[in-house]
Enzyme design. Structure first.
Site, PDB file in Angstrom:
ATOM      1  N   THR A   6       0.818  -1.210   0.000  1.00 48.29           N
ATOM      2  CA  THR A   6       0.000   0.000   0.000  1.00 48.29           C
ATOM      3  C   THR A   6       0.849   1.257   0.000  1.00 48.29           C
ATOM      4  O   THR A   6       1.844   1.338   0.715  1.00 48.29           O
ATOM      5  CB  THR A   6      -0.892   0.054   1.254  1.00 48.29           C
ATOM      6  OG1 THR A   6      -1.737  -1.079   1.252  1.00 48.29           O
ATOM      7  CG2 THR A   6      -1.753   1.294   1.292  1.00 48.29           C
ATOM      8  N   GLY A 161       6.045   4.071  -6.652  1.00 48.04           N
ATOM      9  CA  GLY A 161       5.887   2.791  -7.341  1.00 48.04           C
ATOM     10  C   GLY A 161       7.167   2.296  -7.981  1.00 48.04           C
ATOM     11  O   GLY A 161       7.352   1.093  -8.173  1.00 48.04           O
ATOM     12  N   CYS A 164       9.259   1.292  -4.195  1.00 51.79           N
ATOM     13  CA  CYS A 164       8.698   0.322  -3.248  1.00 51.79           C
ATOM     14  C   CYS A 164       8.166  -0.901  -3.993  1.00 51.79           C
ATOM     15  O   CYS A 164       7.276  -0.776  -4.838  1.00 51.79           O
ATOM     16  CB  CYS A 164       7.577   0.974  -2.439  1.00 51.79           C
ATOM     17  SG  CYS A 164       6.792  -0.166  -1.269  1.00 51.79           S
ATOM     18  N   THR A 167       4.316  -1.515  -3.995  1.00 49.57           N
ATOM     19  CA  THR A 167       3.482  -0.452  -4.563  1.00 49.57           C
ATOM     20  C   THR A 167       3.552  -0.529  -6.077  1.00 49.57           C
ATOM     21  O   THR A 167       4.637  -0.645  -6.638  1.00 49.57           O
ATOM     22  CB  THR A 167       4.000   0.930  -4.094  1.00 49.57           C
ATOM     23  OG1 THR A 167       3.942   0.976  -2.672  1.00 49.57           O
ATOM     24  CG2 THR A 167       3.177   2.060  -4.673  1.00 49.57           C
TER      25      THR A 167
END
Length: 176
Positions: A6, A161, A164, A167
């Site tokens: 998340t 994104g 991570c 993500t």
């Protein structure tokens, strides 16, 4: 608490409040879903809410938070504090593992299960495993560009994104 899968980011600029969330749901080292919706509008479309943590727990908390918004006439601050109190003291709720990020045109709050209601010092906040990356990018963009809140959320979430592994770049964006 570790929240994998998340990134939720909110940015406020020039009367616009924008929240974005990635779409990846991860179980262990496996991506189960790539287009989950972790951000939504509540309170007759005047409040943005996003979650990090267990989906079932977050849905329960969204329902409780929306009830608090109704109970307090849409007052985000009062609803956030009252939810945090219930979450901390209720025997069932305190077992829920999630963080909520909520915002309207005037306020941003991070709400946790141990009774914390945190209002950031500036016009951006983030939660989740990619939150620190998204927040750092958003703060840099807020300080050094004239981009809109939406553009900042889009760019910062894209950067998160890229960094991570929990993500992705399937970003859902809501604004008030």
């Amino acid at each position: 608490m570790k929240f994998h899968g998340t990134t939720i980011l909110v940015v406020r600029r020039n009367g616009q409040t924008v929240m974005g969330g990635d779409g990846q749901v991860t179980f262990g080292s496996t991506v189960l879903k790539g287009n989950a919706r972790k951000v939504r509008k509540l309170g007759e479309g005047k409040v943005l809410a996003g979650f990090a943590g267990s989906v079932a727990d977050a849905m329960t908390l969204f329902d409780r938070f929306e009830a608090k918004l109704r109970e307090w006439g849409g007052n985000l601050t009062k609803a956030a504090v009252e939810l945090a109190k219930d979450w901390r003291t209720d025997r069932v709720l305190r077992r829920l593992e999630a963080l909520l990020l909520v915002a309207d045109k005037e306020n941003i709050f991070i709400i946790s299960g141990n009774g914390e209601v945190i209002q950031p010092d500036d016009d951006a906040a983030a939660i989740g495993s990619g939150g620190p990356y998204a927040l750092a990018a958003a703060k840099a963009l807020l300080r050094n560009t004239d981009l809109s809140a939406r553009e900042i959320v889009e760019k910062a979430m894209t950067i998160a994104g890229e960094i991570c592994i929990y993500t992705n770049q399937n970003i859902v964006i809501e604004e008030v």
